[in-house]
Design a protein around this motif. Sequence first.
Motif, PDB file in Angstrom:
ATOM      1  N   ASP A  64      33.437  39.357  50.461  1.00  0.00           N
ATOM      2  CA  ASP A  64      32.262  39.987  49.826  1.00  0.00           C
ATOM      3  C   ASP A  64      32.685  41.113  48.888  1.00  0.00           C
ATOM      4  N   GLU A  95      33.957  40.319  45.448  1.00  0.00           N
ATOM      5  CA  GLU A  95      32.899  39.889  44.516  1.00  0.00           C
ATOM      6  C   GLU A  95      32.290  41.059  43.748  1.00  0.00           C
ATOM      7  N   LYS A 142      38.382  31.320  43.166  1.00  0.00           N
ATOM      8  CA  LYS A 142      37.973  32.123  42.001  1.00  0.00           C
ATOM      9  C   LYS A 142      38.979  31.998  40.858  1.00  0.00           C
TER      10      LYS A 142
END
Length: 193
Positions: A70, A73, A103
């Motif tokens: 998280d 991000e 990613k």
Amino acid sequence: MRLILLGPPGAGKGTQARRLVERHGIVQLSTGDMLRAAVKAGTPVGRKAKDIMERGELCPDDLVCAIVADRIEEPDAAHGFILDGFPRTVPQAEALEQTLEAKGLKLDAVIELKVDEEKLLHRIEKRIAETKARGESVRADDNAEALKKRLHAYRVQTAPLIEYYAKKGSLRTLNGMASIPEVGRAIDAILAR
Ligand code: AMP
């Protein structure tokens, strides 16, 4: 720039990470700091982590990996980050690899701060005394018993990462017993290559 700082408690990961933040404008992602904030805020993650942390044991991989996934991000991590205190187990390293791969990102280096364990306890005791002298509160896991467990956890669960990253060719090992500026210069030299 995406880096991992690897080393036992008291090796100087946090100090060097903060220096790199200033020099390179990237963020320090310390899972210890994130977990302590969660404990302080009394979030569900914090409630799960509190006792484990106080004992000096490692929190569950899935919990820590979710926090890091998280955090990566967040917009401020887009330019790069220094992972301080993560990964701490091989499954965490594998999860990180998957997260980054999804990613299209790669790690630039894994820097191990190698330290003399006997001198380490002395260094941590000094850190505790300095914190107290500044009138600040000492971490709940900065006591002799929890420290022993944290060092044990490092040896058993985290040290295998040295071999893991060496095999991948990304490990760079430095003498973490050198002075703070010397270690800083050695890190800069690695990053300039
Ligand atoms: P640190 O501030 O990095 O020394 O972390 C303090 C404590 O937070 C550790 O002793 C663990 O209980 C927990 N912790 C921090 N990072 C991790 C991690 N990557 N995996 C599991 N537990 C962690």
